[in-house]
Design a protein around this motif. Sequence first.
Motif, mmCIF file in Angstrom:
data_model
loop_
_atom_site.group_PDB
_atom_site.id
_atom_site.type_symbol
_atom_site.label_atom_id
_atom_site.label_comp_id
_atom_site.label_asym_id
_atom_site.label_seq_id
_atom_site.Cartn_x
_atom_site.Cartn_y
_atom_site.Cartn_z
ATOM 1 N N LEU A 250 10.258 38.066 5.309
ATOM 2 C CA LEU A 250 9.364 38.868 6.510
ATOM 3 C C LEU A 250 8.695 39.958 5.993
ATOM 4 O O LEU A 250 9.051 40.801 5.316
ATOM 5 C CB LEU A 250 10.747 39.017 7.508
ATOM 6 N N SER A 251 7.555 40.203 6.718
ATOM 7 C CA SER A 251 6.865 41.520 6.394
ATOM 8 C C SER A 251 7.190 42.540 7.581
ATOM 9 O O SER A 251 6.963 43.514 7.142
ATOM 10 C CB SER A 251 5.073 41.255 6.862
ATOM 11 N N LEU A 252 7.708 42.238 8.521
ATOM 12 C CA LEU A 252 8.196 43.054 9.497
ATOM 13 C C LEU A 252 9.582 43.633 9.215
ATOM 14 O O LEU A 252 10.294 42.943 8.845
ATOM 15 C CB LEU A 252 8.062 42.772 11.064
ATOM 16 N N ARG A 253 9.844 44.855 9.377
ATOM 17 C CA ARG A 253 11.266 45.430 8.952
ATOM 18 C C ARG A 253 12.314 45.717 9.878
ATOM 19 O O ARG A 253 11.952 45.651 11.126
ATOM 20 C CB ARG A 253 10.845 46.857 8.292
ATOM 21 N N GLY A 254 13.594 45.438 9.370
ATOM 22 C CA GLY A 254 14.753 45.497 10.324
ATOM 23 C C GLY A 254 15.426 44.546 10.701
ATOM 24 O O GLY A 254 14.748 43.417 10.594
ATOM 25 N N PRO A 255 16.610 44.389 10.610
ATOM 26 C CA PRO A 255 17.495 43.164 10.747
ATOM 27 C C PRO A 255 17.243 42.372 11.979
ATOM 28 O O PRO A 255 17.161 40.999 12.097
ATOM 29 C CB PRO A 255 18.783 43.564 10.719
ATOM 30 N N HIS A 256 16.659 43.061 13.018
ATOM 31 C CA HIS A 256 16.402 42.440 14.280
ATOM 32 C C HIS A 256 15.080 41.409 14.101
ATOM 33 O O HIS A 256 14.894 40.517 15.173
ATOM 34 C CB HIS A 256 16.117 43.330 15.384
ATOM 35 N N GLN A 257 14.490 41.585 13.415
ATOM 36 C CA GLN A 257 13.057 40.735 12.997
ATOM 37 C C GLN A 257 13.535 39.517 12.620
ATOM 38 O O GLN A 257 12.583 38.452 12.816
ATOM 39 C CB GLN A 257 12.123 41.483 11.964
ATOM 40 N N ARG A 258 14.607 39.125 12.073
ATOM 41 C CA ARG A 258 15.091 37.686 11.772
ATOM 42 C C ARG A 258 15.176 37.110 13.319
ATOM 43 O O ARG A 258 14.815 35.732 13.161
ATOM 44 C CB ARG A 258 16.597 37.798 11.391
ATOM 45 N N GLN A 259 15.579 37.489 14.225
ATOM 46 C CA GLN A 259 15.635 37.005 15.655
ATOM 47 C C GLN A 259 14.241 36.576 16.177
ATOM 48 O O GLN A 259 14.020 35.407 16.637
ATOM 49 C CB GLN A 259 16.317 37.747 16.500
ATOM 50 N N ASN A 260 13.491 37.717 15.973
ATOM 51 C CA ASN A 260 11.916 37.335 16.193
ATOM 52 C C ASN A 260 11.348 36.342 15.486
ATOM 53 O O ASN A 260 10.535 35.768 16.105
ATOM 54 C CB ASN A 260 11.198 38.780 16.348
ATOM 55 N N ALA A 261 11.758 36.309 14.062
ATOM 56 C CA ALA A 261 10.826 35.252 13.326
ATOM 57 C C ALA A 261 11.608 34.008 13.661
ATOM 58 O O ALA A 261 10.902 32.931 13.712
ATOM 59 C CB ALA A 261 11.248 35.817 11.804
ATOM 60 N N ALA A 262 12.764 33.778 14.048
ATOM 61 C CA ALA A 262 13.370 32.615 14.403
ATOM 62 C C ALA A 262 12.931 31.776 15.699
ATOM 63 O O ALA A 262 12.421 30.956 15.730
ATOM 64 C CB ALA A 262 14.830 32.542 14.696
ATOM 65 N N VAL A 263 12.653 32.804 16.645
ATOM 66 C CA VAL A 263 11.919 32.447 17.988
ATOM 67 C C VAL A 263 10.277 32.038 17.633
ATOM 68 O O VAL A 263 10.088 30.860 18.146
ATOM 69 C CB VAL A 263 11.876 33.499 18.890
ATOM 70 N N ALA A 264 9.720 32.857 16.604
ATOM 71 C CA ALA A 264 8.434 32.549 16.374
ATOM 72 C C ALA A 264 8.349 31.321 15.593
ATOM 73 O O ALA A 264 7.388 30.069 16.082
ATOM 74 C CB ALA A 264 7.809 33.414 15.835
ATOM 75 N N LEU A 265 9.353 30.917 14.857
ATOM 76 C CA LEU A 265 9.386 29.416 14.159
ATOM 77 C C LEU A 265 9.608 28.418 14.953
ATOM 78 O O LEU A 265 8.834 27.539 15.002
ATOM 79 C CB LEU A 265 10.290 29.650 12.837
ATOM 80 N N ALA A 266 10.413 28.619 15.883
ATOM 81 C CA ALA A 266 10.496 27.529 16.927
ATOM 82 C C ALA A 266 9.642 27.259 17.652
ATOM 83 O O ALA A 266 9.076 26.101 18.042
ATOM 84 C CB ALA A 266 11.842 27.970 17.745
ATOM 85 N N CYS A 267 8.823 28.424 18.155
ATOM 86 C CA CYS A 267 7.547 28.045 18.812
ATOM 87 C C CYS A 267 6.586 27.476 18.277
ATOM 88 O O CYS A 267 5.878 26.685 18.618
ATOM 89 C CB CYS A 267 6.710 29.272 19.339
ATOM 90 N N LEU A 268 6.261 27.696 16.888
ATOM 91 C CA LEU A 268 5.327 27.112 16.107
ATOM 92 C C LEU A 268 5.862 25.557 15.820
ATOM 93 O O LEU A 268 4.952 24.600 15.778
ATOM 94 C CB LEU A 268 5.230 27.732 14.534
ATOM 95 N N GLU A 269 7.167 25.175 15.626
ATOM 96 C CA GLU A 269 7.445 24.196 15.625
ATOM 97 C C GLU A 269 7.263 23.085 16.862
ATOM 98 O O GLU A 269 6.926 22.010 16.956
ATOM 99 C CB GLU A 269 9.040 23.900 15.222
#
Length: 434
Positions: A250-269
Amino acid sequence: MSAPRSPQEALVFLARLNPSGIKLGLERVREALAALGNPERRAPVLHVAGTNGKGSTCAFAATALQAAGHRVGLYTSPHLVRVNERIRVDGEDISDEDFGQAILDVLERYPSAVSEPMTYFEFGTVVALWHFARVGVDVVVLETGLGGRLDATTAAPARVTAITPVSFDHMEYLGDTLAAIAGEKAGILEPGVPCVVSRQAPEALEAIAARARALGAPLWVEGRDFELTATADGRLAYRGPAWRLDDLSLSLRGPHQRQNAAVALACLEALDASGISVTARAARVGLATARWPGRLEEVGERPTVLLDGAHNPAGVDVLLASLATLYPGRSLHCVFGVVADKDRGPMMRALFPRCASVQLTPLDTPRSLAPAAYLEEARSLCPDVAAWPDLDAALAAARARAGETGVVLCTGSLFLVGMVRARVAGTPSPRGVS
């Protein structure tokens, strides 16, 4: 208000709309879009609501869609420094010329917006959708302003919807329980349209699920249908209904970005399943290269100057968790500013006791709360607190206390983040609008 006659006058017209006006309801927006030939229907839409994490999720998704070869329109709010940040195509802010022309186009086709002005957010949403249609984007990523059911962005039909974590904010408009707030956010759901949902408090998830059942909207829930987990080597792995992606970063910092990335990936899927092609490589590139200024953003060294737009209790909790991970053992010297209509107490009680010093500053907005109004309250939470007449004085005091090894943390409001970014970048135009 008179009708503008040039792109320059059009930008002035926009700036004169009520910057803090909130008028819940879709009638005017739908009327304006109909007058424009329904530009909101020209490209498929990913629509994202929630309390925190919306912007980062949109940034991840938009960057990945662009990497997949799509021409992407991205509409977010609020902006940090210039209003142009709100409307982007393929990662580039709309130019002043194009912005002004889009405003003129809208007013020519919907002159009622001159005689009976819309709110700043309503009008900006209509202009953004018109611009995206005019330049021919392939897909649009829309972030709600607040809420969902009556948010201007909800006038655009979605291909996929998403709801990031729901917490307490804008309670005067959305309700005073998590279930009520989540129910308003779930107003973006549409019949038969898949909705991606992050982990939520049980009452929030139930409110969203009830709405999904009523509409027949498939629900993809984090932890049940998809998740992003860390592997032993520190990389990340995504598991969704069909996708299996390993070695993610992830390019964006902080452990909370995992959740944002997970939601983004599910949206992309979900978008990929609906016919908007997104490859695994594009998804990786999106997560690894997305940018979202003003969130754990470093803008200075010796001392480190850190910007974070946390402006509600949940955002402060996420910020504190990230600080413990990213800056362990470093002393924190906070520059804090807040608008008067925010529930500042929970934020201050969580943040200030963790700081070695706190410098209170006013904000460049009529909504600013004067530092003197809450100075004593702040002093009960931190032994070293001062109130200053302007940001420059507050920053200087924080830098002096931090020395070379401490961290100057600027937070409490996106207005403050924009003010600091404008100084760092030397950008003359203040933020000034929420």
